[in-house]
Design an enzyme around this catalytic site. Sequence first.
Site, PDB file in Angstrom:
ATOM      1  N   THR A 177      -2.828  -4.882   8.208  1.00  0.00           N
ATOM      2  CA  THR A 177      -4.059  -5.676   8.155  1.00  0.00           C
ATOM      3  C   THR A 177      -5.240  -4.746   8.451  1.00  0.00           C
ATOM      4  O   THR A 177      -5.549  -4.451   9.605  1.00  0.00           O
ATOM      5  CB  THR A 177      -4.007  -6.819   9.181  1.00  0.00           C
ATOM      6  OG1 THR A 177      -3.481  -6.296  10.402  1.00  0.00           O
ATOM      7  CG2 THR A 177      -3.108  -7.935   8.713  1.00  0.00           C
ATOM      8  N   GLY A 178      -5.890  -4.319   7.394  1.00  0.00           N
ATOM      9  CA  GLY A 178      -6.864  -3.243   7.463  1.00  0.00           C
ATOM     10  C   GLY A 178      -7.975  -3.447   8.477  1.00  0.00           C
ATOM     11  O   GLY A 178      -8.425  -2.488   9.112  1.00  0.00           O
ATOM     12  N   ARG A 194     -14.524  -6.671  -0.659  1.00  0.00           N
ATOM     13  CA  ARG A 194     -13.924  -6.339   0.647  1.00  0.00           C
ATOM     14  C   ARG A 194     -13.350  -4.917   0.623  1.00  0.00           C
ATOM     15  O   ARG A 194     -12.715  -4.494  -0.332  1.00  0.00           O
ATOM     16  CB  ARG A 194     -12.825  -7.356   0.952  1.00  0.00           C
ATOM     17  CG  ARG A 194     -12.080  -7.103   2.267  1.00  0.00           C
ATOM     18  CD  ARG A 194     -10.767  -6.376   2.029  1.00  0.00           C
ATOM     19  NE  ARG A 194      -9.961  -6.277   3.232  1.00  0.00           N
ATOM     20  CZ  ARG A 194      -8.895  -5.489   3.344  1.00  0.00           C
ATOM     21  NH1 ARG A 194      -8.508  -4.756   2.325  1.00  0.00           N
ATOM     22  NH2 ARG A 194      -8.202  -5.436   4.454  1.00  0.00           N
ATOM     23  N   THR A 232       0.851  -1.186   0.000  1.00  0.00           N
ATOM     24  CA  THR A 232       0.000   0.000   0.000  1.00  0.00           C
ATOM     25  C   THR A 232       0.889   1.240   0.000  1.00  0.00           C
ATOM     26  O   THR A 232       1.983   1.208   0.565  1.00  0.00           O
ATOM     27  CB  THR A 232      -0.838  -0.030   1.300  1.00  0.00           C
ATOM     28  OG1 THR A 232      -1.724  -1.117   1.206  1.00  0.00           O
ATOM     29  CG2 THR A 232      -1.605   1.250   1.539  1.00  0.00           C
ATOM     30  N   GLY A 263     -10.954  -2.266   2.900  1.00  0.00           N
ATOM     31  CA  GLY A 263     -10.036  -2.193   4.044  1.00  0.00           C
ATOM     32  C   GLY A 263     -10.084  -0.836   4.725  1.00  0.00           C
ATOM     33  O   GLY A 263     -11.056  -0.087   4.590  1.00  0.00           O
TER      34      GLY A 263
HETATM   35  N1  ASP Z   1      -4.268  -1.677   4.804  1.00  0.00           N
HETATM   36  C1  ASP Z   1      -4.506  -2.236   3.514  1.00  0.00           C
HETATM   37  C2  ASP Z   1      -5.836  -2.947   3.509  1.00  0.00           C
HETATM   38  O1  ASP Z   1      -6.139  -3.606   4.477  1.00  0.00           O
HETATM   39  C3  ASP Z   1      -3.467  -3.195   3.051  1.00  0.00           C
HETATM   40  C4  ASP Z   1      -2.061  -2.808   3.310  1.00  0.00           C
HETATM   41  O2  ASP Z   1      -1.768  -1.752   3.862  1.00  0.00           O
HETATM   42  O3  ASP Z   1      -1.185  -3.570   2.911  1.00  0.00           O
HETATM   43  O4  ASP Z   1      -6.530  -2.889   2.532  1.00  0.00           O
END
Ligand code: ASP
Length: 319
Positions: A237-238, A212, A184, A214
């Site tokens: 982990t969103g 989904r 990200t 995040g």
């Molecule tokens: N936070 C992002 C999500 O959960 C993923 C990430 O930062 O790698 O969509």
Amino acid sequence: MNRFSAFIFLVLIIYGVVLGQDKWSIAIHGGAGAILRENISAPVDSSYRAALTRHLQHGSVLLAEGANAIDVVEAVVRGMEDDSLFNAGRGAVLNDAGMVELDASIMDGKGLRAGAVAVVTKIRHPVSIARRIMDSTRHVLLAGEGAEALAGRYGLELVPNRFFITTKRLRQQQQRSRKEDYGTVGVVALDLHGNLAAATSTGGTSNKLPGRIGDTPLIGAGTYADNNSCAVSCTGTGEFFIRLGIAMRLSHYLELKKLGLAEAAERIIHDELNQLGGSGGLIAIDKDGEIVTVFNTGGMYRAWANSSGTKRIAIYGNE
Ligand code: ASP
């Protein structure tokens, strides 16, 4: 002090007062995760460092020229969305159905204005439709086809979904790799006028269920900016970042609990996120231009710079 230097000194003071302040800061991230030195080859390591250097430089030059933080975070995220090294725009991870679905958001610390977009499949630069939603609609968050139709109306570039898909991500998806694929991107900035801004963009987590969403497009979870406190962009982990409302929590710790930026960020990532079992990190800048990058994972692609000459590129935990 002779007359001439006194005059120059006065001009600088007036210049500082007129501009509101005389310093800028920027931090960028390209995701946090199990990024360990022993697992990354030298060429891969240097390609990430080169990319981080380029994107950081882009933002630094704009800020030094007096650009607004909100324009800078959008411009740098656009560049990173086009960079297939990162999980945003081209190069994003695939969902369970083999498609790319993108989320992004942007927030202006001046006036708490915000825009965000979720589950879009054909907007080349999701951060720019987030910006248009903020500037030109009465909404904050649009998802799916409605957002894409709006992007078309604003003349933003639309591309087929396969534009985003790289061989690397295809291979990962075919192996049904459950390996968390961070990458990200996010940018936070303080400009010469004293304004803070943040933007984040992602393809989400690999093999996610279609539909989904995040933390990235959720203002207060993955992104936040308030001129009275700080600008924040998260990665990880969103689902955990949503449950903790991490980005706004950091801002509140500064404004309401009067914690320092580093103390607040460490408490959130190392205590609260850890306790819940989440992983990831954040980058943030406070209203005085202090910068933090904090994560509870092996590494986080990150870089930061300011008007005092600091310029750092880092990947692993111990650097
Ligand atoms: N936070 C992002 C999500 O959960 C993923 C990430 O930062 O790698 O969509």
